[in-house]
Structure formats: C-alpha cells, structure tokens
Design an enzyme around this catalytic site. Structure first.
Site, short mmCIF file in Angstrom:
data_model
loop_
_atom_site.label_atom_id
_atom_site.label_comp_id
_atom_site.label_asym_id
_atom_site.label_seq_id
_atom_site.Cartn_x
_atom_site.Cartn_y
_atom_site.Cartn_z
N LYS A 57 0.79 -1.21 -0.04
CA LYS A 57 0.03 0.00 -0.19
C LYS A 57 0.83 1.41 -0.01
O LYS A 57 1.96 1.04 0.19
CB LYS A 57 -0.93 -0.02 1.21
CG LYS A 57 -0.25 -0.20 2.64
CD LYS A 57 -1.22 0.09 3.88
CE LYS A 57 -0.42 0.07 5.08
NZ LYS A 57 -1.49 0.12 6.25
N ARG A 158 -10.03 0.15 15.42
CA ARG A 158 -9.97 0.67 14.23
C ARG A 158 -11.15 -0.17 13.26
O ARG A 158 -12.33 -0.20 13.67
CB ARG A 158 -8.61 0.49 13.64
CG ARG A 158 -8.47 1.53 12.31
CD ARG A 158 -7.00 1.53 11.88
NE ARG A 158 -6.48 0.33 11.41
CZ ARG A 158 -5.36 0.14 11.04
NH1 ARG A 158 -4.36 1.09 10.80
NH2 ARG A 158 -4.92 -1.04 10.54
N TYR A 287 15.76 31.04 4.84
CA TYR A 287 14.64 31.74 5.25
C TYR A 287 14.77 32.08 6.92
O TYR A 287 14.75 31.11 7.46
CB TYR A 287 13.21 31.25 5.01
CG TYR A 287 12.75 31.16 3.50
CD1 TYR A 287 12.71 32.40 2.74
CD2 TYR A 287 12.82 29.94 2.75
CE1 TYR A 287 12.47 32.10 1.31
CE2 TYR A 287 12.64 29.83 1.51
CZ TYR A 287 12.43 31.11 0.68
OH TYR A 287 12.14 31.05 -0.70
N MET A 335 11.51 24.66 -0.28
CA MET A 335 10.75 23.92 -0.82
C MET A 335 11.58 22.99 -1.86
O MET A 335 11.33 21.80 -1.80
CB MET A 335 9.63 24.78 -1.73
CG MET A 335 8.90 23.74 -2.42
SD MET A 335 7.50 24.79 -3.34
CE MET A 335 6.58 25.72 -2.00
#
Length: 395
Positions: A57, A158, A287, A335
């Site tokens: 998955k 769950r 930054y 980023m």
C-alpha cells in the site's frame, strides 16, 4: 529479475544518463536485490503452512508498488496487500495475477463493481457492509461468489467487528450467497513493543473468537494476525499468512527485533550539489536566518527540499553524506533546496552526489535516524517522499 524498462515509474541506473534533468537534481534509488533478500529472509522464518503477504500500500511505502510487488512475488511472497481499490487496479494493470487483499473498507456499488471486475479481495468489517456487498452482487447478476476477508477488532479499535460477535458475524456472511469467506483476520496494536501484554491479550481474544466460530459448527478458513513486528517476534502468531510491510523494505519495527534476521534497507535518497560558495562569519543562511555562520565557511546548495519529502522540521538538525563523510545541514530547509556546511571537505564541486538516506563509504543514515529526531516513525518517513523524485531501480 524484471528489467526496469518493464516497471512503470522506474528507470534503471544504466538509463540515468539519458535523463539530463535527472542527473542535475535528486532521485530515490530502489535496491531490488536487497528487497529480494528481505523477502527470502522473512519466508525463511515461516513454516510450510504459512504464506507471506507483502504489503505494498501507499505505493509500497514510497518504493514503487509495481516493482516491489513483482520482486516480492518472485522472491517467495504469495499475497499482496493494498489499502485502496486503485492500488489494486494498478497491480492488475501491470499484469500481476497474485491474490490482492484490500485492507481498507469499501461500501459503494461502484467500488464493489470494480472489486469484482478486477478480481480483488475486499475486507468486510461489519454486517451492514456484508449485506451491501451481497445485494450489489445480486443486482450485478454475479454467478461466482466473491472472496472476502472478515476483519475482527481485537483491540486496535479501528476497522472490524468486535471479536465477541465473531460467531454471529461469520455466520451471517457465510449465509450470503454471493460471498465466500477467504480468511478471518485481525490487526495487532502494540506488536512492536517489548512489553507483550497487550499483544498477548489480543492474541487470546483472536483465539477465543476462532473457538467461538468453531463451536457454531463453522469450519474456519485461512487465519492471519501478524504484521512485521509480530512476524519477527513470535511464531505462534503466524497462522496461515503473515502481513509484512516495513520489514520487506529492510527496516525493523523496533530495535529489540533486530537480532531476528538480517534485513537490508531498500531505499536510498540522493541529490546533487547545485552550487558551492564561501560565506563570511555572521552571514545568515536561508529563510528566517535560523542559522548564522559562526565563522567563514564553505556552503553547498543541494537540489532537494521539503516538496520532495525532506521534512522541514529537520532544519539545522540533520546530516547528509558527501564523499563518505557526514556534514551538517544548515539553515531552514526550503521547498526545493537545502544547504550544507562542507567546510571539512576540500574542493567540493557542483554535481557531486549527496546521500540523505542510505550509505556512503562506512557512513550510514537511516529513516530511523530521521524518525527519532522528529519524534515519529520510520513508516512516515518512507511514505513522505514525493513522486517528482524518480525511482531508480538498482538491480
């Protein structure tokens, strides 16, 4: 072993030179030989009656679902586990014929139609869901029963019907003409803990649920309970299938399980130096100027950032490897780029390879190291790498 040219989304290490943009930035290397080794090691822990389900998955925890599934099946896995229908369809479209269990819940007519069409095997968590499946299949005029897997909640809170209602639930599903029970299973909440108290209680509940079903005269089908940690920890939890995710990818769910078998990490994260410069003492970096150079230093800009999956919270709290040496990351991770202090290494050049996770020389940085710094788990680290990073299969 399959060629990378046959694996969607994967290029081979030999093909990398033809990707000019790739050679200048960042990528993830997937060691399929290591993955094969891990699967064979895991199969070696199991008795002849127990099959291995490779959990693929979340795009195989960020490793590439098709490549991982194909390699795992070639190496001894018999089943595949996914979370969603599209994940299962992707494997079928790649030509994979092995049984695929959908671990998540599905409810709608459209989902059920897709499951039947693609020959996937759903998890059934509740009587209501079972009835929806049966009624939808009836309306579809399906002649063959659909294989389903009964999920019991033994303490995870769950998905699943409460284990105390196991007998009634299984009896209902067995009575529905369009459903065929392929397995009964549950999921462990604390199998990675050295304290086995909760795991043992869940195991006891699972055993009681099975006894309850058998007492009603119902023959129990395939049973499974163990995840990676339980597979490594206790063979009494293996039953007929073990569902292994993290260990397939070469990481241990907990340090105390490392002595069980030798696993090899499959994933390495690499990038290239894009600029090198000297900055003066007192110069702020990135930054917010969260790092101020304490003295003159050599700074290398590396072409990878938080949009690629490097957590911003690691800013000023991680190291990378260049030429087999660890060097500190400095300033706020941006980023698309991050900066490192390469003052300790002479004559660093643009284009040199930086390893963020993996091995260089005698040095190693693992997802566990990042996870510990971030107070999270290695699963989250692996699943966080974005798909603008090409996956490169190293055979």
């Amino acid at each position: 072993m399959l060629s990378s040219k046959q694996i969607p989304g994967i290029v081979s290490g030999q093909d990398c030179d033809s990707y000019a943009w790739f050679s200048q930035r960042a990528w993830i290397e997937i060691d399929l030989a290591a993955l094969s080794h891990n699967v064979r090691q895991l199969v070696g822990l199991l008795s002849a009656r127990t099959q291995l389900m490779a959990v693929v998955k979340a795009d195989a925890y960020g490793h590439g679902a098709v490549a991982v599934a194909q390699t795992a099946l070639e190496s001894g896995a018999s089943w595949l586990g996914v979370a969603t229908i599209p994940e299962g369809i992707q494997l079928r479209e790649a030509g994979i014929q092995a049984p695929i269990l959908i671990l998540g819940a599905t409810h709608t007519a459209e989902q059920i139609q897709a499951i039947a069409h693609w020959q996937l095997q759903p998890t059934v968590c509740s009587p209501k869901q079972a009835l929806v499946f049966s009624n939808t299949l009836e309306a579809m005029n399906e002649r063959s029963p659909l294989a389903v897997h009964i999920k019991l909640d033994t303490g995870m809170s769950r998905l699943g019907t409460n284990w105390q209602q196991a007998g009634e639930f299984v009896k209902l599903v067995q009575s529905l003409p369009h459903l065929q029970i392929a397995s009964i299973y549950s999921h462990l909440a604390t199998a990675d803990s050295p304290d086995t108290t909760v795991m043992e209680e869940q195991h006891r509940r699972f055993e009681e649920a099975i006894a309850q079903i058998q007492a009603m005269g119902i023959k129990t089908p395939c049973l499974h309970l163990a995840n990676s940690a339980a597979t490594l920890a206790n063979s009494s939890l293996h039953y007929d299938i073990v569902r292994v995710g993290l260990a397939v990818y070469g990481l241990y769910p907990s340090p105390h399980l490392q002595a069980t078998i030798k696993l090899k990490p499959v994933l390495q994260v690499k990038a290239r130096v894009t600029q090198v410069k000297t900055i003066a003492a007192g110069t702020g970096v990135s930054y917010g100027h969260q790092f101020i150079a304490p003295q003159e230093l050599r700074l290398a800009v590396v072409g990878i950032g938080y949009a690629d999956g490097v957590p911003r919270h690691l800013s000023n709290n991680m190291q990378v490897m260049i030429r087999g040496q660890r060097v500190p990351q400095i300033g706020t991770i941006t980023m698309d780029q991050l900066m490192v202090d390469v003052s300790a290494i002479e004559d660093i050049q643009e284009g040199e390879i930086v390893t963020l996770l993996g091995e260089q020389g005698k040095e190693k940085i693992s997802a566990d190291e990042w996870a510990e710094k971030l107070n999270t788990i290695s699963w989250e680290i692996l699943c966080g790498f974005k798909h603008r990073l090409p996956r490169v299969a190293m055979m």
